[in-house]
Design a protein around this motif. Structure first.
Motif, PDB file in Angstrom:
ATOM      1  N   LYS A   1       2.636  26.604  49.482  1.00 25.13           N
ATOM      2  CA  LYS A   1       2.347  25.324  50.120  1.00 25.13           C
ATOM      3  C   LYS A   1       1.075  24.678  49.585  1.00 25.13           C
ATOM      4  CE  LYS A   1       0.129  27.489  54.150  1.00 25.13           C
ATOM      5  NZ  LYS A   1       0.262  27.730  55.609  1.00 25.13           N
ATOM      6  N   ASP A   2       0.252  25.433  48.843  1.00 25.77           N
ATOM      7  CA  ASP A   2      -0.934  24.866  48.214  1.00 25.77           C
ATOM      8  C   ASP A   2      -0.618  24.274  46.843  1.00 25.77           C
ATOM      9  OD1 ASP A   2      -2.634  25.737  50.333  1.00 25.77           O
ATOM     10  OD2 ASP A   2      -2.556  27.753  49.501  1.00 25.77           O
ATOM     11  N   MET A   3       0.607  24.446  46.379  1.00 22.99           N
ATOM     12  CA  MET A   3       1.031  23.886  45.099  1.00 22.99           C
ATOM     13  C   MET A   3       1.622  22.496  45.319  1.00 22.99           C
ATOM     14  SD  MET A   3       2.951  27.329  43.698  1.00 22.99           S
ATOM     15  CE  MET A   3       3.475  26.617  42.144  1.00 22.99           C
ATOM     16  N   GLU A   4       1.764  21.768  44.226  1.00 22.57           N
ATOM     17  CA  GLU A   4       2.448  20.478  44.290  1.00 22.57           C
ATOM     18  C   GLU A   4       3.948  20.757  44.302  1.00 22.57           C
ATOM     19  OE1 GLU A   4       3.012  17.510  40.887  1.00 22.57           O
ATOM     20  OE2 GLU A   4       1.271  16.715  41.949  1.00 22.57           O
ATOM     21  N   ILE A   5       4.584  20.460  45.409  1.00 18.11           N
ATOM     22  CA  ILE A   5       6.022  20.692  45.563  1.00 18.11           C
ATOM     23  C   ILE A   5       6.755  19.378  45.331  1.00 18.11           C
ATOM     24  CG2 ILE A   5       7.843  21.490  47.118  1.00 18.11           C
ATOM     25  CD1 ILE A   5       5.723  23.092  48.622  1.00 18.11           C
ATOM     26  N   ARG A   6       7.628  19.353  44.330  1.00 21.19           N
ATOM     27  CA  ARG A   6       8.378  18.132  44.024  1.00 21.19           C
ATOM     28  C   ARG A   6       9.491  17.930  45.053  1.00 21.19           C
ATOM     29  NH1 ARG A   6       8.913  20.733  39.453  1.00 21.19           N
ATOM     30  NH2 ARG A   6      11.202  20.585  39.499  1.00 21.19           N
ATOM     31  N   GLU A   7       9.518  16.759  45.644  1.00 21.18           N
ATOM     32  CA  GLU A   7      10.552  16.456  46.645  1.00 21.18           C
ATOM     33  C   GLU A   7      11.821  15.962  45.962  1.00 21.18           C
ATOM     34  OE1 GLU A   7       8.479  13.877  49.490  1.00 21.18           O
ATOM     35  OE2 GLU A   7       9.111  15.323  50.990  1.00 21.18           O
ATOM     36  N   THR A   8      12.400  16.800  45.115  1.00 21.97           N
ATOM     37  CA  THR A   8      13.678  16.449  44.493  1.00 21.97           C
ATOM     38  C   THR A   8      14.747  16.462  45.580  1.00 21.97           C
ATOM     39  OG1 THR A   8      12.993  17.500  42.428  1.00 21.97           O
ATOM     40  CG2 THR A   8      15.340  17.040  42.699  1.00 21.97           C
ATOM     41  N   ALA A   9      15.376  15.305  45.811  1.00 18.10           N
ATOM     42  CA  ALA A   9      16.345  15.206  46.901  1.00 18.10           C
ATOM     43  C   ALA A   9      17.539  16.110  46.636  1.00 18.10           C
ATOM     44  CB  ALA A   9      16.798  13.754  47.062  1.00 18.10           C
ATOM     45  N   GLY A  10      18.010  16.773  47.675  1.00 21.23           N
ATOM     46  CA  GLY A  10      19.210  17.586  47.557  1.00 21.23           C
ATOM     47  C   GLY A  10      20.449  16.710  47.469  1.00 21.23           C
ATOM     48  N   VAL A  11      21.471  17.180  46.791  1.00 18.13           N
ATOM     49  CA  VAL A  11      22.701  16.405  46.621  1.00 18.13           C
ATOM     50  C   VAL A  11      23.873  17.153  47.241  1.00 18.13           C
ATOM     51  CG1 VAL A  11      21.864  15.307  44.515  1.00 18.13           C
ATOM     52  CG2 VAL A  11      23.177  17.425  44.349  1.00 18.13           C
TER      53      VAL A  11
ATOM     54  N   ILE B   1      22.440  23.277  40.331  1.00 20.46           N
ATOM     55  CA  ILE B   1      23.118  22.964  39.072  1.00 20.46           C
ATOM     56  C   ILE B   1      22.069  22.481  38.087  1.00 20.46           C
ATOM     57  CG2 ILE B   1      23.703  20.573  39.684  1.00 20.46           C
ATOM     58  CD1 ILE B   1      26.425  21.221  38.148  1.00 20.46           C
ATOM     59  N   THR B   2      22.146  22.987  36.873  1.00 26.14           N
ATOM     60  CA  THR B   2      21.156  22.655  35.859  1.00 26.14           C
ATOM     61  C   THR B   2      21.793  21.806  34.764  1.00 26.14           C
ATOM     62  OG1 THR B   2      21.599  24.581  34.467  1.00 26.14           O
ATOM     63  CG2 THR B   2      20.021  24.863  36.292  1.00 26.14           C
TER      64      THR B   2
ATOM     65  N   THR C   1      17.080  20.306  36.980  1.00 25.91           N
ATOM     66  CA  THR C   1      17.757  21.084  38.016  1.00 25.91           C
ATOM     67  C   THR C   1      17.935  20.230  39.261  1.00 25.91           C
ATOM     68  OG1 THR C   1      16.662  23.089  37.220  1.00 25.91           O
ATOM     69  CG2 THR C   1      17.724  23.221  39.359  1.00 25.91           C
ATOM     70  N   LEU C   2      19.118  20.277  39.845  1.00 25.59           N
ATOM     71  CA  LEU C   2      19.363  19.592  41.117  1.00 25.59           C
ATOM     72  C   LEU C   2      19.699  20.622  42.187  1.00 25.59           C
ATOM     73  CD1 LEU C   2      21.585  16.472  40.277  1.00 25.59           C
ATOM     74  CD2 LEU C   2      19.184  16.485  40.949  1.00 25.59           C
ATOM     75  N   PRO C   3      19.035  20.531  43.337  1.00 23.06           N
ATOM     76  CA  PRO C   3      19.405  21.403  44.460  1.00 23.06           C
ATOM     77  C   PRO C   3      20.628  20.826  45.175  1.00 23.06           C
ATOM     78  CG  PRO C   3      17.562  20.012  45.065  1.00 23.06           C
ATOM     79  CD  PRO C   3      17.875  19.689  43.638  1.00 23.06           C
ATOM     80  N   ILE C   4      21.540  21.675  45.561  1.00 18.11           N
ATOM     81  CA  ILE C   4      22.746  21.245  46.256  1.00 18.11           C
ATOM     82  C   ILE C   4      22.630  21.711  47.700  1.00 18.11           C
ATOM     83  CG2 ILE C   4      25.257  21.451  46.318  1.00 18.11           C
ATOM     84  CD1 ILE C   4      24.966  22.165  43.239  1.00 18.11           C
ATOM     85  N   VAL C   5      22.707  20.781  48.628  1.00 16.90           N
ATOM     86  CA  VAL C   5      22.433  21.099  50.025  1.00 16.90           C
ATOM     87  C   VAL C   5      23.559  20.607  50.922  1.00 16.90           C
ATOM     88  CG1 VAL C   5      19.932  20.986  49.670  1.00 16.90           C
ATOM     89  CG2 VAL C   5      21.156  18.950  50.427  1.00 16.90           C
ATOM     90  N   SER C   6      23.627  21.240  52.084  1.00 17.38           N
ATOM     91  CA  SER C   6      24.471  20.768  53.172  1.00 17.38           C
ATOM     92  C   SER C   6      23.549  20.557  54.350  1.00 17.38           C
ATOM     93  CB  SER C   6      25.555  21.795  53.508  1.00 17.38           C
ATOM     94  OG  SER C   6      26.299  21.383  54.629  1.00 17.38           O
ATOM     95  N   GLY C   7      23.315  19.293  54.699  1.00 20.45           N
ATOM     96  CA  GLY C   7      22.222  19.002  55.620  1.00 20.45           C
ATOM     97  C   GLY C   7      20.930  19.296  54.875  1.00 20.45           C
TER      98      GLY C   7
ATOM     99  N   PRO D   1      13.714  26.614  43.824  1.00 25.74           N
ATOM    100  CA  PRO D   1      13.686  25.919  45.108  1.00 25.74           C
ATOM    101  C   PRO D   1      12.714  26.566  46.089  1.00 25.74           C
ATOM    102  CG  PRO D   1      15.792  27.062  44.790  1.00 25.74           C
ATOM    103  CD  PRO D   1      14.964  27.327  43.579  1.00 25.74           C
ATOM    104  N   VAL D   2      12.132  25.732  46.944  1.00 26.77           N
ATOM    105  CA  VAL D   2      11.193  26.178  47.975  1.00 26.77           C
ATOM    106  C   VAL D   2      11.809  25.917  49.339  1.00 26.77           C
ATOM    107  CG1 VAL D   2       8.917  25.816  49.002  1.00 26.77           C
ATOM    108  CG2 VAL D   2       9.196  25.732  46.513  1.00 26.77           C
ATOM    109  N   LEU D   3      11.746  26.923  50.214  1.00 24.71           N
ATOM    110  CA  LEU D   3      12.269  26.798  51.570  1.00 24.71           C
ATOM    111  C   LEU D   3      11.114  26.773  52.569  1.00 24.71           C
ATOM    112  CD1 LEU D   3      15.184  29.421  51.378  1.00 24.71           C
ATOM    113  CD2 LEU D   3      15.190  27.015  50.664  1.00 24.71           C
TER     114      LEU D   3
END
Length: 551
Positions: free
Chosen positions: A75-85, A118-119, A105-111, A285-287
Motif C-alpha cells: 500500500k506504500d507503493m504506487e498502485i495503478r488503478e487499471t480498470a477490471g474488464v 489476460i496479457t 496486462t488486463l485484470p478480468i473481474v466479476s464485480g 494484481p493487488v487485492l
C-alpha cells in the motif's frame, strides 16, 4: 490513474509500551495536528498494560491502533488503478484497451472479484495459433462481439445471442456445392449473391455475415427470421471479415485463471521482492483487505515506493523500536532516556532532556508553541508523569516533572494522589495474567558491549502480591533466557509504598555476580536481591549494571 499511501505520520512509542509511551504518543500527535493542520496518528507497538488501560478508560479515549512493523508495504507503493474488464469482451476490444491504457496486462473481474488475467502475449498467441473452424462456437462467442469486431450491423437476430455449436466457413462455391459442406448451426461468411444467402439459410445456418455492405433483400430477411438465422451486415470484404472474426472470441477462453500470483495491500515489500524477481510476469494484481481487486503493480513500482513516516516518543534505541524501523523515515525523536544506537536516513528533530518523563517534555512543547491543552490531553500527560515518576518518588523525577504534573492535574480536574493510587492498584491487579503477560508488560533490552541484558519491571502497592508474582516468574526467567538469546535477564519487583525493589534472576553466575557488583549495598532476601531506595530501571538499575560491566 495511480493510487498510493496517503502519507500520514505515525507517532509511536517503544515495544511493550508503558503509560508514558502510550500517553505521550497520543498527546504529541494532537500537538502536531494542531500545529500543522496535517494528519498525525498515535500508534502502539505492543499490548497495553492494565495501568494504561485504566488511564484510557478513565479519560474515555480509544486505544491506539497496534502496529508491529513499519516496513514498506504494497500500500506504500504506487498502485495503478487499471480498470477490471468483463470476461466476455472480445480479444479485439481487449487489445484496444491495452493500447489506450498503455498496459500489457488486463485484470478480468466479476464485480470486484478477480477472475483472471489476460496479457498482450495471450492475445498475440491467439492470433498466431492455428485453430479449427469450430473455435468460435467452442469459445461461446456472443453475436455482439462479432458485430463489434467486424464493425457490422445486426439486421436479424439478437445481439445477446451466442454462437455455440457450429463451424465458421466462407461460401466461395456455387449453391449446389455449398449444400454438401454447410451443416446446421454453422456461421457462413458470404457476399451479395442471393442464391448463396438463400442456400445457407435453408441449410439451417445459425448466422450469415453479408460482406461489402451489400444490401439484403426483404425476402432473405423474412426467411432468416422464420428459420431463426441471425443476419449481420459488414462493410468489410470477405477476406477482412474472415481475418477479423477470430478476434471476436471472448477473452475468458484465453485468460489465465489458475495459479494467479496476487499481492495484498498489507504485504511487506521485502516479502514480495523475491516473488516478483523470480517470475517473468510484467504486472501483478493487488487485492485489498477483503480480497477484492484493487489495482496492478510491477517491479518498477518498487523503485518509487514511499517509506512510512514515523515520530518516535519515549525511546531512541533500535532494539526497543517497532520492527522495520530501519526502513522507515524517522522525522522526530522525543525522549528522556540515555542515547542509544538509532541510525536515520536523514537529519531529524531530536529532543532529549534529563527529565523523569517524556510527557513533561511534551507539556513544555505545548507551552512553547502557545497551544492550549484540553482537559483530556492534560489528563494523559499527568498520568504519564505519575506513572514514570511513581508519583514523584523516583530519583528520575525533577522539579519540572512535579510542577508539570500538578498543573496538568488542575487542568484535568483530578487529584494526582488519588489518581496515582487508582492507577497503581489497577496496574498491580495481575492475578488473571499469565507469567508471560506479566513479564513482558513493561520490558526492555539493553546492550553494553557484547553483553545483552533484558529487564522487566512491575510496580505495586501490595508487597505480598509482589512476592507471589516473583515466585511465579522465577522459573519463567530461564525460559526467557533460552528463547531470547540474552546473556542476562532480570525482573524488578518494585514496591511503591516503601520505595524499594527486589530483583529476581536465574542462578547464572554472571547474573548473580553482576548484580552484586552493581549494588554492593543490596542483600539477598527471600526469592531475590533486595535493593533499598531503588525504584528506577532507567536511572538506577541500568546505569549501575553498565558501570559494573565496564569495570
Amino acid at each position: 490513474m495511480a493510487i498510493s499511501n496517503t502519507g500520514h505520520v505515525m507517532v509511536v512509542g517503544h515495544k511493550n509500551p508503558d503509560t508514558d509511551s502510550i500517553c505521550s504518543a497520543i498527546a504529541y500527535a494532537r500537538l502536531k495536528e494542531k500545529e500543522t493542520g496535517e494528519r498525525y496518528e498515535p500508534k502502539r507497538a505492543g499490548q497495553l498494560n492494565p495501568e494504561t488501560e485504566f488511564v484510557l478508560d478513565y479519560l474515555k479515549l480509544p486505544v491506539p491502533e497496534l502496529i508491529t512493523d513499519v516496513g514498506t508495504q504494497v500500500k506504500d507503493m504506487e498502485i495503478r488503478e487499471t480498470a477490471g474488464v468483463d470476461s466476455g469482451i472480445s480479444l479485439k476490444k481487449a487489445w484496444s484497451l491495452m493500447k489506450d491504457l498503455n498496459v500489457v496486462t488486463l485484470p478480468i473481474v466479476s464485480g470486484r472479484r478477480l477472475e483472471g488475467l489476460i496479457t498482450i502475449g495471450d492475445i498475440a498467441n491467439s492470433y498466431m495459433n492455428v485453430y479449427d473452424s469450430r473455435i468460435l462456437s467452442v469459445a461461446r462467442t456472443h453475436y455482439s462481439n462479432i458485430v463489434e469486431t467486424i464493425e457490422g450491423t445486426m439486421l436479424i437476430g439478437d445481439e445477446n445471442g451466442v454462437f455455440d455449436r457450429g463451424k465458421v466457413l466462407i461460401a466461395a462455391a456455387n449453391p449446389d456445392l455449398m449444400e454438401s459442406y454447410i451443416d446446421g448451426g454453422d456461421l457462413v461468411i458470404l457476399g451479395n449473391r442471393y442464391e448463396s444467402q438463400l442456400c445457407a439459410i435453408e441449410m439451417d445456418a445459425a448466422c450469415i455475415i453479408v460482406c461489402d455492405g451489400a444490401p439484403v433483400s426483404r425476402t432473405i430477411k423474412m426467411l432468416a427470421e422464420e428459420k431463426n438465422c441471425t443476419v449481420i451486415s459488414s462493410p468489410f470484404d470477405t477476406y477482412t471479415v474472415a481475418r477479423l472474426i477470430n478476434q471476436s472470441m471472448p477473452i475468458r477462453h484465453f485468460m489465465t485463471k489458475e495459479q494467479i500470483i496476487t499481492f495484498g495491500v498489507e504485504d511487506f515489500t521485502d516479502d514480495i521482492k523475491e516473488v516478483m524477481a523470480s517470475k517473468r510476469h510484467r504486472d501483478f494484481p493487488v487485492l485489498d483487505e477483503e480480497g477484492l481487486y484493487r489495482g496492478m503493480i510491477s517491479r518498477r513500482n518498487l523503485l518509487g515506493m514511499r517509506r512510512k513516516q514515523v515520530i518516535l516518543v519515549d525511546h531512541n534505541e533500535r532494539t526497543q523500536a517497532v520492527d522495520g524501523i530501519e526502513k522507515a523515515d524517522i522525522l522526530e525523536i522525543i525522549d528522556h532516556h540515555r542515547l542509544g544506537a538509532m541510525e536515520t536516513m536523514n537529519p531529524v528533530f531530536f529532543r532529549n532532556q534529563p527529565l523523569g518523563c517524556t510527557a513533561t517534555i511534551i507539556y513544555q512543547m505545548y507551552q512553547e508553541k502557545g497551544i492550549e491543552i484540553d482537559a483530556r490531553t492534560a489528563g494523559l500527560l499527568c498520568c504519564a508523569i505519575i506513572s514514570d515518576t511513581l508519583l514523584y518518588r523516583s530519583p528520575t523525577c525533577t522539579p519540572a516533572d512535579k510542577a508539570a504534573a500538578e498543573e496538568l492535574a488542575r487542568i484535568a480536574g483530578f487529584d494526582p494522589v488519588k489518581m496515582a493510587r487508582d492507577m497503581f492498584t489497577a496496574g498491580s491487579d495481575l492475578g488473571s495474567k499469565t507469567s508471560e503477560e506479566i513479564f513482558y508488560q513493561d520490558y526492555k533490552t539493553f546492550a553494553v558491549g557484547d553483553v545483552k541484558v533484558g529487564i522487566g519491571q512491575i510496580n505495586s502497592m501490595n508487597p505480598d502480591e509482589l512476592e507471589a508474582i516473583g515466585e511465579r516468574l522465577l522459573p519463567y526467567l530461564k525460559e526467557v533466557e533460552e528463547k531470547s538469546g540474552l546473556d542476562v535477564v532480570y525482573f524488578m519487583l518494585t514496591s511503591i509504598l516503601d520505595e524499594s525493589t527486589t530483583v529476581i534472576c536465574s542462578e547464572k553466575n554472571m547474573a548473580v555476580s553482576l548484580l552484586a557488583d552493581a549494588f554492593p549495598a543490596g542483600r539477598s532476601q527471600g526469592i531475590g536481591y533486595y535493593l533499598e531506595g531503588v525504584v528506577s530501571r532507567k536511572k538506577q538499575m541500568v546505569p549501575s549494571l553498565m558501570l559494573a560491566m565496564q569495570s
